[in-house]
Design an enzyme around this catalytic site. Structure first.
Site, PDB file in Angstrom:
ATOM      1  N   SER A   1       0.696  -1.249   0.052  1.00  0.00           N
ATOM      2  CA  SER A   1       0.028  -0.123  -0.121  1.00  0.00           C
ATOM      3  C   SER A   1       0.929   1.102  -0.071  1.00  0.00           C
ATOM      4  CB  SER A   1      -1.009  -0.028   1.100  1.00  0.00           C
ATOM      5  OG  SER A   1      -0.253   0.018   2.361  1.00  0.00           O
ATOM      6  N   ASN A   2       1.965   1.226   0.853  1.00  0.00           N
ATOM      7  CA  ASN A   2       3.070   2.349   0.574  1.00  0.00           C
ATOM      8  C   ASN A   2       3.593   2.570  -0.703  1.00  0.00           C
ATOM      9  OD1 ASN A   2       3.321   3.885   3.219  1.00  0.00           O
ATOM     10  ND2 ASN A   2       3.314   1.616   4.012  1.00  0.00           N
TER      11      ASN A   2
ATOM     12  N   ARG B   1      13.447  -7.248   5.081  1.00  0.00           N
ATOM     13  CA  ARG B   1      14.840  -7.693   5.438  1.00  0.00           C
ATOM     14  C   ARG B   1      15.592  -6.581   5.888  1.00  0.00           C
ATOM     15  NH1 ARG B   1      14.098 -12.547   5.285  1.00  0.00           N
ATOM     16  NH2 ARG B   1      16.356 -12.833   5.265  1.00  0.00           N
ATOM     17  N   ILE B   2      16.687  -7.029   6.669  1.00  0.00           N
ATOM     18  CA  ILE B   2      17.663  -6.138   7.247  1.00  0.00           C
ATOM     19  C   ILE B   2      18.558  -5.775   6.159  1.00  0.00           C
ATOM     20  CG2 ILE B   2      19.513  -5.900   8.859  1.00  0.00           C
ATOM     21  CD1 ILE B   2      17.868  -7.453  10.730  1.00  0.00           C
TER      22      ILE B   2
ATOM     23  N   HIS C   1       8.334   3.241   8.866  1.00  0.00           N
ATOM     24  CA  HIS C   1       8.124   2.362  10.017  1.00  0.00           C
ATOM     25  C   HIS C   1       6.784   2.595  10.888  1.00  0.00           C
ATOM     26  CE1 HIS C   1       9.759  -0.845  12.990  1.00  0.00           C
ATOM     27  NE2 HIS C   1       9.269   0.176  13.838  1.00  0.00           N
TER      28      HIS C   1
ATOM     29  N   ALA D   1      20.274   4.139   8.441  1.00  0.00           N
ATOM     30  CA  ALA D   1      21.331   4.252   9.033  1.00  0.00           C
ATOM     31  C   ALA D   1      21.491   2.542   9.340  1.00  0.00           C
ATOM     32  CB  ALA D   1      21.417   4.674  10.162  1.00  0.00           C
TER      33      ALA D   1
END
Ligand code: GAR
Length: 193
Positions: free
Chosen positions: A7-8, A85-86, A103, A135
């Protein structure tokens, strides 16, 4: 970059096409072909690339594949629109000040998974969402835009997440414009680019 419902991603495409964001979305990268973002990209006519994280031996390898995909399209700015995912310094270093994340909490509170559930469990009366530059630390980095959302006594995870998402769709295009402005291109129509 999206892993979920998308949706974003759709809000960004619409902000580019209907204003006020003076940008184009050149590519959607997904890490799962069954994610909702894929159908939205097909409907909106945005090119899609699948980078299945399971096929890469390390996070760095996945990030190198992401960089190659973005560089092939000549993109200026990358948005993690529900990318679950990181990411590593490899990706962050390739797009300094050009990697934006959204977020569902008022960072620095409630980083990581299930931020909405974390806010409910903590009993806060105010939560919201944050768009920020990425970051190396997870869900951290210079904040671009935040929106606050009251937590109601009757809220469930679903009801609170839905109200937060309304605000995400509003602030993410603003955050992209701000990130572009910091780089010297306004990103907002009508202003000098
Ligand atoms: C959004 O709420 C976003 O804030 C969250 O995933 C959702 C994706 O929704 N991202 C994170 O939790 C990242 N830590 P969408 O696929 O409908 O845009």
């Amino acid at each position: 970059m999206a892993s979920g419902a998308g949706s974003n991603f759709e809000a960004l495409v619409r902000a580019c096409r209907q204003g006020p964001l003076a940008a184009t979305v050149e590519l959607l990268v997904v890490n799962r072909m069954d994610c909702g973002a894929r159908g939205r990209a097909e409907r909106l006519g945005v090119p899609i690339q699948l980078l299945d994280h399971q096929l890469y031996p390390s996070r760095d390898d996945l990030d190198r594949a992401l960089i190659a995909a973005f560089q092939a399209q000549g993109v200026d700015l990358v948005v993690m629109a529900g990318w679950m995912r990181i990411v590593t310094p490899v990706l962050i270093g390739a797009f300094p000040q050009r990697l934006v994340n959204i977020h569902p909490s008022l960072l620095p509170s409630f980083r990581g998974l299930d931020a909405v559930g974390q806010a409910l469990a903590a009993g806060v009366s105010l939560s919201g969402c944050t768009a920020h530059l990425v970051a190396a630390e997870v869900d951290a980095g210079p904040i671009l835009v935040q929106a606050a959302v009251p937590v109601l006594a009757v809220d469930t995870r679903a009801s609170l997440a839905a109200r937060i998402q309304v605000q995400e769709h509003r602030i993410l295009p603003l955050a992209v414009a701000l990130a572009a402005a910091r780089l010297g291109t306004s990103g907002i129509e009508g202003q000098q680019r």
